[in-house]
Design an enzyme around this catalytic site. Structure first.
Site, short mmCIF file in Angstrom:
data_model
loop_
_atom_site.label_atom_id
_atom_site.label_comp_id
_atom_site.label_asym_id
_atom_site.label_seq_id
_atom_site.Cartn_x
_atom_site.Cartn_y
_atom_site.Cartn_z
N HIS A 265 -35.74 -29.13 -97.30
CA HIS A 265 -34.32 -29.49 -97.34
C HIS A 265 -34.09 -30.87 -96.75
CE1 HIS A 265 -34.15 -25.06 -97.57
NE2 HIS A 265 -33.17 -25.33 -98.40
N ASP A 338 -35.50 -25.62 -107.54
CA ASP A 338 -34.80 -25.35 -106.29
C ASP A 338 -33.60 -26.30 -106.29
OD1 ASP A 338 -34.09 -24.44 -103.79
OD2 ASP A 338 -36.07 -24.68 -102.93
#
Length: 442
Positions: A265, A338
């Site tokens: 992330h 993702d």
């Protein structure tokens, strides 16, 4: 994925499909770790759900998909590839975030404007059972020609976007510790039944990563364990359980996010496994998921030099997504990225180029682009110019339509029922199952 939203509502969703956190409205699929999150902002009687579909499809199903595809414009085809997060608790909620991000004020108008193929829900979209039913029904009504994939990250445990409404089942690590694949299947089936009851037809679960690195900041307890064979059994059972409930399952994060100490992330992890180590450690759960009929596989924003020396993350790697997942492992379903707002995938390229490169690599579903208009228009321009060939675009749209056909939503999505959902969510049967798994966990 996980998600972060700044003061201006900027959503960095990193755990959406692989999320680690349980509540962020814009978490991405990979790594959130909190069960509460800030916003990124069915079937009427839930008709009997189809079980996990076979890998192939009947000629009649194929003809139906081809007819639908033949009636779609390029704009509609490109729209099918995208699954953003929308702001609001009803299809007609007016939101400045929607206006700023998509140029339309309500979820319904965004869906219609871009011909979206899907939408992902986060805790900010969830207030009550009746409200979520109204939201999903309203969003489906905004897409009358081709119904939506409505997804969420309901892994249970740490990543549980719908935890405000649903039975609180133990997470994957606890289920894995029981060593009973029957419990993995039962929990996935019950989870799928509750999602389906409120109009959600796609879950970004199960996690198929083998968590062999104790310092892993993004997977950890979200994995079934650290033994590839045991994880494979649990993943296979979970895929079948979701299929029993008629909800699409997603194995994540390919080619394997289990041995990293960097959160994708916020950074770009590098996994240094050799090809032989990948075959032994990372691959078995994904092979098992494919054998079990998994609907989708989610890519990881990780660099895997021994699988692709280019330095690009797997999400943007044709050798990994097409060469390895499609050609070597024989996966014929939907490849989802993702969350594309995660830093791990945005290190080298612009948001528009990221989306185009993901499609060229082999991705079919583009999850939560950081700058949606740039991503959408870049893919549309690439499709019109031939950079993304018509054949390549049609391959992805065909896979998405085939998934919708397999789950009974190609032409008309069943309407969720608040009355039925109230009976299914947190039912005595499901709460008893959660208690049995908790007792059996080590």
């Amino acid at each position: 994925m996980l998600g972060r939203i700044g003061a201006t509502g900027l959503l960095v969703i990193a755990l959406s499909a692989c999320a680690g956190g349980g509540g962020s409205a814009g978490a991405a699929a990979t790594g959130e770790t909190a069960t509460t999150a800030k916003p990124p902002a069915p079937t009427s009687a839930a008709p009997s759900a189809p079980s996990t579909p076979p890998a192939g499809r009947t000629p009649a199903q194929g003809d139906e998909v081809r007819r639908t595809l033949s009636r779609m414009s390029v704009e509609e085809k490109v729209g099918q590839l995208f699954m953003p997060v929308l702001y609001g608790t009803s299809a007609d909620s007016v939101s400045g975030e929607n206006q700023a991000r998509y140029g339309a004020q309500t979820p319904a108008k965004v869906i219609a404007r871009y011909h979206l193929g899907g939408v992902i829900l986060f805790p900010a979209n969830v207030k009550s059972t009746a409200q979520v039913v109204e939201l999903t029904n309203g969003m489906q009504q905004a897409s009358p020609r081709v119904p939506l994939l409505i997804g969420t990250d309901q892994e249970n445990g740490l990543v549980s976007r719908m935890s405000a409404l649903m039975t609180r089942f133990p997470g994957a690590s606890q289920i894995g510790s029981t060593e009973k694949t029957s419990m993995s299947r039962a929990v996935a089936k019950a989870t799928g039944e509750e999602l389906r009851a409120v109009g959600v037809n796609l879950d970004f679960a199960p996690v198929a990563d083998v968590n062999i690195n104790p310092r892993n900041p993004v997977i950890g307890q979200r994995a079934f364990g650290d033994d590839p064979v045991k994880v494979a059994g649990m993943v296979s059972a979970a895929v079948k359980g979701f299929g029993d409930a008629g909800v699409a399952a997603t194995a994540k994060h390919f080619p394997g996010h289990g041995d990293t100490n960097v959160d994708s992330h916020t950074g770009l992890p590098v996994i240094k496994h050799t090809r032989a180590e990948w075959e032994r450690v990372d691959a078995p759960p994904f092979k098992a998921a494919i054998a079990a009929g998994v609907d989708a596989v989610m890519s990881a924003h990780i660099v895997f030099p021994k699988l692709d020396p280019s330095g690009d993350p797997a999400t943007l790697s044709k050798p990994i997504l097409t060469g390895l997942l499609r050609e070597k492992l024989g996966f014929k379903g939907v490849i989802s990225t993702d969350a594309l707002n995660m830093e791990g995938v945005r290190k080298k390229y612009s948001d528009g180029e990221v989306a185009v490169r993901a499609v060229l690599a082999g991705a079919d579903l583009l999850l939560m682009p950081y700058d949606f208009p740039k991503a959408y228009h870049a893919v549309l321009a690439a499709a019109k110019s031939g950079k993304i060939s018509r054949q390549r675009l049609d391959q992805s749209v065909t896979r998405l339509l085939t998934l919708k056909r397999a789950r009974g939503i190609l032409h008309e999505a069943p309407a969720a029922s608040a009355g039925r959902a109230a009976k299914v969510l947190r039912s005595a049967e499901h709460r008893a199952l959660a208690a049995r798994v908790t007792r059996a966990a080590r």
